[in-house]
Design a protein around this motif. Sequence first.
Motif, mmCIF file in Angstrom:
data_model
loop_
_atom_site.group_PDB
_atom_site.id
_atom_site.type_symbol
_atom_site.label_atom_id
_atom_site.label_comp_id
_atom_site.label_asym_id
_atom_site.label_seq_id
_atom_site.Cartn_x
_atom_site.Cartn_y
_atom_site.Cartn_z
ATOM 1 N N HIS A 1 13.367 47.853 12.860
ATOM 2 C CA HIS A 1 12.518 47.747 11.664
ATOM 3 C C HIS A 1 12.069 46.299 11.468
ATOM 4 O O HIS A 1 12.699 45.385 11.963
ATOM 5 N N PHE A 2 11.001 46.148 10.702
ATOM 6 C CA PHE A 2 10.523 44.796 10.395
ATOM 7 C C PHE A 2 10.899 44.412 8.959
ATOM 8 O O PHE A 2 10.776 45.237 8.046
ATOM 9 N N GLY A 3 11.308 43.158 8.802
ATOM 10 C CA GLY A 3 11.439 42.574 7.465
ATOM 11 C C GLY A 3 10.333 41.539 7.328
ATOM 12 O O GLY A 3 10.148 40.689 8.205
ATOM 13 N N ILE A 4 9.565 41.628 6.233
ATOM 14 C CA ILE A 4 8.396 40.744 6.080
ATOM 15 C C ILE A 4 8.580 39.878 4.835
ATOM 16 O O ILE A 4 8.797 40.409 3.739
ATOM 17 N N GLU A 5 8.512 38.568 5.040
ATOM 18 C CA GLU A 5 8.650 37.657 3.895
ATOM 19 C C GLU A 5 7.270 37.187 3.469
ATOM 20 O O GLU A 5 6.473 36.769 4.302
ATOM 21 N N THR A 6 7.034 37.248 2.167
ATOM 22 C CA THR A 6 5.695 36.860 1.687
ATOM 23 C C THR A 6 5.801 35.700 0.702
ATOM 24 O O THR A 6 6.873 35.399 0.192
ATOM 25 N N SER A 7 4.622 35.104 0.409
ATOM 26 C CA SER A 7 4.605 33.942 -0.481
ATOM 27 C C SER A 7 4.981 34.309 -1.912
ATOM 28 O O SER A 7 5.311 33.441 -2.706
ATOM 29 N N ASN A 8 4.895 35.614 -2.271
ATOM 30 C CA ASN A 8 5.328 35.956 -3.637
ATOM 31 C C ASN A 8 6.817 36.324 -3.684
ATOM 32 O O ASN A 8 7.284 36.908 -4.648
ATOM 33 N N LEU A 9 7.498 35.977 -2.588
ATOM 34 C CA LEU A 9 8.959 36.084 -2.473
ATOM 35 C C LEU A 9 9.457 37.528 -2.439
ATOM 36 O O LEU A 9 10.651 37.773 -2.529
ATOM 37 N N GLU A 10 8.519 38.463 -2.316
ATOM 38 C CA GLU A 10 8.924 39.859 -2.241
ATOM 39 C C GLU A 10 9.297 40.178 -0.794
ATOM 40 O O GLU A 10 8.613 39.728 0.120
ATOM 41 N N GLN A 11 10.325 40.954 -0.570
ATOM 42 C CA GLN A 11 10.697 41.382 0.782
ATOM 43 C C GLN A 11 10.066 42.749 1.007
ATOM 44 O O GLN A 11 10.230 43.651 0.190
ATOM 45 N N VAL A 12 9.326 42.892 2.092
ATOM 46 C CA VAL A 12 8.721 44.188 2.412
ATOM 47 C C VAL A 12 9.313 44.654 3.735
ATOM 48 O O VAL A 12 9.492 43.847 4.648
ATOM 49 N N GLU A 13 9.613 45.941 3.821
ATOM 50 C CA GLU A 13 10.092 46.485 5.095
ATOM 51 C C GLU A 13 9.029 47.410 5.676
ATOM 52 O O GLU A 13 8.300 48.070 4.919
ATOM 53 N N ALA A 14 8.974 47.464 6.995
ATOM 54 C CA ALA A 14 7.978 48.340 7.629
ATOM 55 C C ALA A 14 8.490 48.828 8.975
ATOM 56 O O ALA A 14 9.315 48.178 9.619
ATOM 57 N N GLU A 15 7.944 50.006 9.349
ATOM 58 C CA GLU A 15 8.297 50.539 10.666
ATOM 59 C C GLU A 15 7.358 49.944 11.729
ATOM 60 O O GLU A 15 7.758 49.628 12.826
ATOM 61 N N ILE A 16 6.074 49.826 11.343
ATOM 62 C CA ILE A 16 5.054 49.265 12.249
ATOM 63 C C ILE A 16 4.391 48.086 11.540
ATOM 64 O O ILE A 16 4.044 48.188 10.365
ATOM 65 N N VAL A 17 4.185 46.983 12.272
ATOM 66 C CA VAL A 17 3.400 45.872 11.716
ATOM 67 C C VAL A 17 2.191 45.631 12.623
ATOM 68 O O VAL A 17 2.324 45.534 13.848
ATOM 69 N N ILE A 18 1.026 45.557 11.985
ATOM 70 C CA ILE A 18 -0.197 45.190 12.711
ATOM 71 C C ILE A 18 -0.536 43.747 12.328
ATOM 72 O O ILE A 18 -0.676 43.427 11.141
#
Length: 373
Positions: A128-145
Amino acid sequence: MKYPVVIIGGGLAGLVSSIELARAGIKVLLIERKAYPFHKVCGEYISNEVRPYLEHLGLNLDGLGSAKIIRFRFTSPKGSALETPLDMGGFGISRYTLDQALYELARKAGVDFQLNTSVQNVVWQNGHFGIETSNLEQVEAEIVIGAYGKRTRLDKQFDRDFMKMESPYVGVKYHIKGNFAKDLISLHNFKNGYCGMSAIENEKFCLCYLTERSNLREAGSIQEMESNVLSRNPHLQEIFSNAEFLYDKPEVINEISFAPKDAVENHILMAGDSAGLITPLCGNGMAMAIRAGNMVAREVGEYYSGHHSREVLEQSYAKAWQNEFALRLKVGRNVQRFFGREVLSEMALGFFKMTPPLLSMVIKATHGKKMEA
Ligand SMILES: Cc1cc2nc3c(=O)[nH]c(=O)nc-3n(C[C@H](O)[C@H](O)[C@H](O)COP(=O)(O)OP(=O)(O)OC[C@H]3O[C@@H](n4cnc5c(N)ncnc54)[C@H](O)[C@@H]3O)c2cc1C
């Protein structure tokens, strides 16, 4: 927050893939650093290769005021000129208008957006992917484009090879008004660079050039460079002297690289410029990004229909990408060598004048067939 698919970057590749995926019933989050509409450094001439497809997606290109372009003019730094009809032709429309229209289609299709938000890191762990963003929210995803364009800090984090190579180009863009032909795209050469001009919507023209950073360093400023280097080409001098410039200052981007990249990196499916940027003189990067957006959505759709494992998805996408784009990028890199060199571009122009079919062949080799709707 968890999504099946997260798309990083909402340019053409990101927006097109988001629309296709959402219409296929797959939940998508698109994270874009800016908020629509916004300007981008781009020549804003799009090959007709993708016109039927964009119309099929739901864009009314005539309604948006796009300009039809059917002729190509090429000038050398000294001002010699060659003109040829464009077999496939194209149209001019600003990214301000085009990206906004695609964004509206994506919203209608049900794509979720996080705007004014920059992706700062993507970590692949346990499938799985863990995505860190500038608004400090953690997003998880199965696929990242990865559709985040030419170059960002993410490329450094992913340790991509092209980041270790030189990226010596600068791009500059204006919108201008003036008494110029609307059905013509011109490519004016100057020392160490070239400048495209073509019509867009609302009686405006896009003037956009690419040059080596050394040109700017030597001249001291953009204005000095335009007066002392670009304007040595009499066609550019006429434009810089007579056009009305509509921005207070130009849009500028730095560190542009045309080095080869991989279409799959750290399990991320790269689409558009993040998978490979074609030299702008081919006038075809936008069509390629649109095509790549469609292609990646198709492959991800196959994965969710259960036809592909992740491994097959990655292999199949990388192969499809190579088949479709690798040759065009190579031809683009080779053709670019002739441009911006005073003697070479003069010679190339003389050669193409004597053998017009060769120019058509080069144009064809950097373009694809019309995309099926
Ligand atoms: C000088 C120049 C002139 C050109 N002229 C033409 C032309 O006339 N015709 C043509 O067809 N092509 C042209 N191109 C190429 C064309 O502009 C690109 O190929 C095309 O824009 C690629 O689209 P894209 O979707 O891959 O990337 P982009 O349109 O660049 O979109 C990437 C998006 O990702 C966002 N982003 C970046 N990093 C992050 C992050 N970390 N988090 C969230 N969002 C992020 C950006 O804000 C951007 O909106 C030109 C290129 C240059 C450099």
